[in-house]
Design a protein around this motif. Sequence first.
Motif, PDB file in Angstrom:
ATOM      1  N   PRO A 149       0.932  -1.073   0.092  1.00  0.00           N
ATOM      2  CA  PRO A 149      -0.106  -0.060  -0.085  1.00  0.00           C
ATOM      3  C   PRO A 149       0.853   1.488  -0.125  1.00  0.00           C
ATOM      4  CG  PRO A 149      -0.022  -1.027   2.043  1.00  0.00           C
ATOM      5  CD  PRO A 149       0.667  -1.944   1.097  1.00  0.00           C
ATOM      6  N   SER A 150       2.114   1.274   0.188  1.00  0.00           N
ATOM      7  CA  SER A 150       2.951   2.235   0.332  1.00  0.00           C
ATOM      8  C   SER A 150       3.466   2.563  -1.187  1.00  0.00           C
ATOM      9  CB  SER A 150       3.810   2.286   1.444  1.00  0.00           C
ATOM     10  OG  SER A 150       3.335   2.024   2.527  1.00  0.00           O
ATOM     11  N   ALA A 151       3.319   1.721  -2.083  1.00  0.00           N
ATOM     12  CA  ALA A 151       3.940   1.953  -3.525  1.00  0.00           C
ATOM     13  C   ALA A 151       3.974   3.269  -3.839  1.00  0.00           C
ATOM     14  CB  ALA A 151       3.326   0.807  -4.412  1.00  0.00           C
ATOM     15  N   GLU A 152       2.884   4.034  -3.571  1.00  0.00           N
ATOM     16  CA  GLU A 152       2.895   5.402  -4.143  1.00  0.00           C
ATOM     17  C   GLU A 152       3.592   6.284  -3.104  1.00  0.00           C
ATOM     18  OE1 GLU A 152      -1.495   6.103  -4.593  1.00  0.00           O
ATOM     19  OE2 GLU A 152      -1.434   4.530  -5.998  1.00  0.00           O
ATOM     20  N   GLY A 153       3.805   5.995  -1.913  1.00  0.00           N
ATOM     21  CA  GLY A 153       4.426   6.785  -1.161  1.00  0.00           C
ATOM     22  C   GLY A 153       6.155   6.820  -1.099  1.00  0.00           C
ATOM     23  N   ASP A 154       6.880   6.967   0.014  1.00  0.00           N
ATOM     24  CA  ASP A 154       8.330   7.127  -0.164  1.00  0.00           C
ATOM     25  C   ASP A 154       8.706   5.429  -0.303  1.00  0.00           C
ATOM     26  OD1 ASP A 154      10.941   7.520   0.128  1.00  0.00           O
ATOM     27  OD2 ASP A 154      10.656   9.188   1.523  1.00  0.00           O
ATOM     28  N   ALA A 155       8.943   5.154  -1.500  1.00  0.00           N
ATOM     29  CA  ALA A 155       9.331   3.865  -1.466  1.00  0.00           C
ATOM     30  C   ALA A 155      10.912   3.668  -1.032  1.00  0.00           C
ATOM     31  CB  ALA A 155       9.236   3.457  -3.201  1.00  0.00           C
ATOM     32  N   PHE A 156      11.541   4.565  -1.318  1.00  0.00           N
ATOM     33  CA  PHE A 156      13.082   4.572  -0.905  1.00  0.00           C
ATOM     34  C   PHE A 156      12.977   4.259   0.725  1.00  0.00           C
ATOM     35  CE2 PHE A 156      16.791   6.677   0.518  1.00  0.00           C
ATOM     36  CZ  PHE A 156      17.778   6.032   0.197  1.00  0.00           C
ATOM     37  N   ALA A 157      12.396   5.275   1.338  1.00  0.00           N
ATOM     38  CA  ALA A 157      12.339   5.148   2.781  1.00  0.00           C
ATOM     39  C   ALA A 157      11.817   3.732   3.369  1.00  0.00           C
ATOM     40  CB  ALA A 157      11.313   6.133   3.345  1.00  0.00           C
ATOM     41  N   MET A 158      10.693   3.317   2.617  1.00  0.00           N
ATOM     42  CA  MET A 158      10.247   1.940   2.855  1.00  0.00           C
ATOM     43  C   MET A 158      11.358   0.852   2.745  1.00  0.00           C
ATOM     44  SD  MET A 158       7.077   1.986   4.004  1.00  0.00           S
ATOM     45  CE  MET A 158       6.495   0.220   3.583  1.00  0.00           C
ATOM     46  N   MET A 159      12.062   0.677   1.706  1.00  0.00           N
ATOM     47  CA  MET A 159      13.026  -0.063   1.696  1.00  0.00           C
ATOM     48  C   MET A 159      14.312   0.210   2.646  1.00  0.00           C
ATOM     49  SD  MET A 159      12.024  -1.887  -0.407  1.00  0.00           S
ATOM     50  CE  MET A 159      13.049  -3.213  -0.652  1.00  0.00           C
ATOM     51  N   LEU A 160      14.656   1.348   2.972  1.00  0.00           N
ATOM     52  CA  LEU A 160      15.671   1.666   3.763  1.00  0.00           C
ATOM     53  C   LEU A 160      15.221   1.249   5.245  1.00  0.00           C
ATOM     54  CD1 LEU A 160      18.254   3.146   3.435  1.00  0.00           C
ATOM     55  CD2 LEU A 160      17.267   5.162   4.322  1.00  0.00           C
ATOM     56  N   GLY A 161      13.898   1.220   5.611  1.00  0.00           N
ATOM     57  CA  GLY A 161      13.300   0.855   6.749  1.00  0.00           C
ATOM     58  C   GLY A 161      13.482  -0.446   6.947  1.00  0.00           C
ATOM     59  N   LEU A 162      13.265  -1.422   5.675  1.00  0.00           N
ATOM     60  CA  LEU A 162      13.464  -2.842   5.839  1.00  0.00           C
ATOM     61  C   LEU A 162      14.709  -3.180   5.837  1.00  0.00           C
ATOM     62  CD1 LEU A 162      11.561  -5.309   5.381  1.00  0.00           C
ATOM     63  CD2 LEU A 162      11.969  -5.213   3.159  1.00  0.00           C
ATOM     64  N   LEU A 163      15.761  -2.488   5.403  1.00  0.00           N
ATOM     65  CA  LEU A 163      17.284  -2.949   5.190  1.00  0.00           C
ATOM     66  C   LEU A 163      17.799  -2.555   6.644  1.00  0.00           C
ATOM     67  CD1 LEU A 163      19.715  -3.687   3.816  1.00  0.00           C
ATOM     68  CD2 LEU A 163      19.808  -1.357   3.052  1.00  0.00           C
ATOM     69  N   SER A 164      16.922  -1.306   7.453  1.00  0.00           N
ATOM     70  CA  SER A 164      17.678  -1.165   8.673  1.00  0.00           C
ATOM     71  C   SER A 164      17.124  -2.252   9.601  1.00  0.00           C
ATOM     72  CB  SER A 164      16.702   0.210   9.193  1.00  0.00           C
ATOM     73  OG  SER A 164      17.074   0.310  10.603  1.00  0.00           O
ATOM     74  N   GLY A 165      16.145  -2.925   9.434  1.00  0.00           N
ATOM     75  CA  GLY A 165      15.593  -4.122  10.388  1.00  0.00           C
ATOM     76  C   GLY A 165      16.497  -5.124  10.005  1.00  0.00           C
ATOM     77  N   ALA A 166      17.004  -5.341   8.802  1.00  0.00           N
ATOM     78  CA  ALA A 166      17.987  -6.611   8.258  1.00  0.00           C
ATOM     79  C   ALA A 166      19.201  -6.397   9.094  1.00  0.00           C
ATOM     80  CB  ALA A 166      18.121  -6.851   6.833  1.00  0.00           C
ATOM     81  N   ILE A 167      19.671  -4.945   9.052  1.00  0.00           N
ATOM     82  CA  ILE A 167      21.239  -4.725   9.795  1.00  0.00           C
ATOM     83  C   ILE A 167      20.941  -4.765  11.205  1.00  0.00           C
ATOM     84  CG2 ILE A 167      22.993  -3.130   9.934  1.00  0.00           C
ATOM     85  CD1 ILE A 167      22.288  -1.939   7.148  1.00  0.00           C
ATOM     86  N   SER A 168      19.632  -4.451  11.636  1.00  0.00           N
ATOM     87  CA  SER A 168      19.637  -4.602  13.383  1.00  0.00           C
ATOM     88  C   SER A 168      19.669  -5.931  13.497  1.00  0.00           C
ATOM     89  CB  SER A 168      18.289  -3.883  13.605  1.00  0.00           C
ATOM     90  OG  SER A 168      18.183  -2.599  13.456  1.00  0.00           O
ATOM     91  N   GLY A 169      18.927  -6.748  12.712  1.00  0.00           N
ATOM     92  CA  GLY A 169      18.843  -8.285  13.170  1.00  0.00           C
ATOM     93  C   GLY A 169      20.419  -8.750  13.172  1.00  0.00           C
ATOM     94  N   TYR A 170      21.246  -8.291  12.374  1.00  0.00           N
ATOM     95  CA  TYR A 170      22.658  -9.025  12.383  1.00  0.00           C
ATOM     96  C   TYR A 170      23.288  -8.301  13.497  1.00  0.00           C
ATOM     97  CZ  TYR A 170      27.630  -8.840  10.799  1.00  0.00           C
ATOM     98  OH  TYR A 170      28.967  -9.119  11.100  1.00  0.00           O
ATOM     99  N   ALA A 171      23.110  -6.899  13.882  1.00  0.00           N
ATOM    100  CA  ALA A 171      23.865  -6.212  14.952  1.00  0.00           C
ATOM    101  C   ALA A 171      23.376  -7.069  16.419  1.00  0.00           C
ATOM    102  CB  ALA A 171      23.224  -4.962  15.120  1.00  0.00           C
ATOM    103  N   TYR A 172      22.267  -7.677  16.428  1.00  0.00           N
ATOM    104  CA  TYR A 172      21.754  -8.398  17.574  1.00  0.00           C
ATOM    105  C   TYR A 172      22.358  -9.759  17.656  1.00  0.00           C
ATOM    106  CZ  TYR A 172      17.862  -4.982  18.166  1.00  0.00           C
ATOM    107  OH  TYR A 172      17.162  -3.743  18.294  1.00  0.00           O
ATOM    108  N   LEU A 173      22.495 -10.224  16.462  1.00  0.00           N
ATOM    109  CA  LEU A 173      23.411 -11.381  16.404  1.00  0.00           C
ATOM    110  C   LEU A 173      24.573 -11.323  16.902  1.00  0.00           C
ATOM    111  CD1 LEU A 173      22.923 -14.363  15.508  1.00  0.00           C
ATOM    112  CD2 LEU A 173      24.014 -13.591  13.452  1.00  0.00           C
ATOM    113  N   GLN A 174      25.425  -9.921  16.548  1.00  0.00           N
ATOM    114  CA  GLN A 174      26.763  -9.904  17.379  1.00  0.00           C
ATOM    115  C   GLN A 174      26.774  -9.601  18.751  1.00  0.00           C
ATOM    116  OE1 GLN A 174      28.148 -10.936  14.558  1.00  0.00           O
ATOM    117  NE2 GLN A 174      29.830  -9.521  14.792  1.00  0.00           N
TER     118      GLN A 174
END
Length: 290
Positions: A149-174
């Motif tokens: 539903p956010s395809a018409e919104g800030d797609a870059f921010a959405m993908m950056l948010g998802l990437l942030s979650g992935a990197i945070s997951g790696y940081a928690y693993l560390q």
Amino acid sequence: MSNIAPTNPNQGSLAGSFYMVLACLCFALMLVFIKLSGQKFGMHTYEITFWRVFFALIVLGGFSWLKGRDFRTAYPKEHFWRSFAGSVALLMNFYVVLHLPLATASTLQNTSAIFLGLLSIIILKQKPTLVSWVSLILGFIGVVILLKPSAEGDAFAMMLGLLSGAISGYAYLQVLELSLLGEPAWRIVFYFSLLSTLIAGALALFFNFTPITPEILPYIIGIGLTALGGQLLMTYAYQVGQKFVVATLSYLGVVFAILFGAVIFGERLDYLSLLGIGVIVASGILSGKK
């Protein structure tokens, strides 16, 4: 009658639940202060991140120094990669907070639990249970629903948010690996705050700091206090509370973000977005069930 305290990790004080509710409220208020700092004063991601981690660095470093704690570590490389990953994720997350509704930004950050489960399978070679698989599948279904539903919104921010979650997951693993090596939590947080302060400070100097005025100061202090208060309350909640209940209550942060977003910023989410958020939250809760 025995005076021996229970050792079952699933047994704990109801106070832990109360502390987690307060922690979620603090983190949601932190998001509010971040968004207001950007909207009212034009503060950019780098300087907001700097003030958030600099406050923690001074308070934690000063307290640890007064307590006579040993800052030396036998694992500098491990601390560097954990701190670097956490710093990048934090910068991304704050950008997302400034460009997306609070509830969406908060939910995308919470995808770290999904990625932590996935990375535990890939990197640590953990054998996933049926519950783990269901949680992962649910989580990614929720992400797809939330992104659509956010395809018409800030797609870059959405993908950056998802990437942030992935990197945070790696940081928690560390963080988990450092804990298994015997590193205390305060030292892990200290080195993360130190490197984050250096990275965010260098970027903020390059892009120029917003002059500190009496009008801005309460917002900067608000970011620092709510971030530190949330971290301390969350830590104590896990120490004294029932682990699964506390982990479940941690998703109240999304609820608070929805409420604050609606009341303060007039944000409204459609039903499909709310469905995606609900599925991701359910996935996170399920991932905490052992």
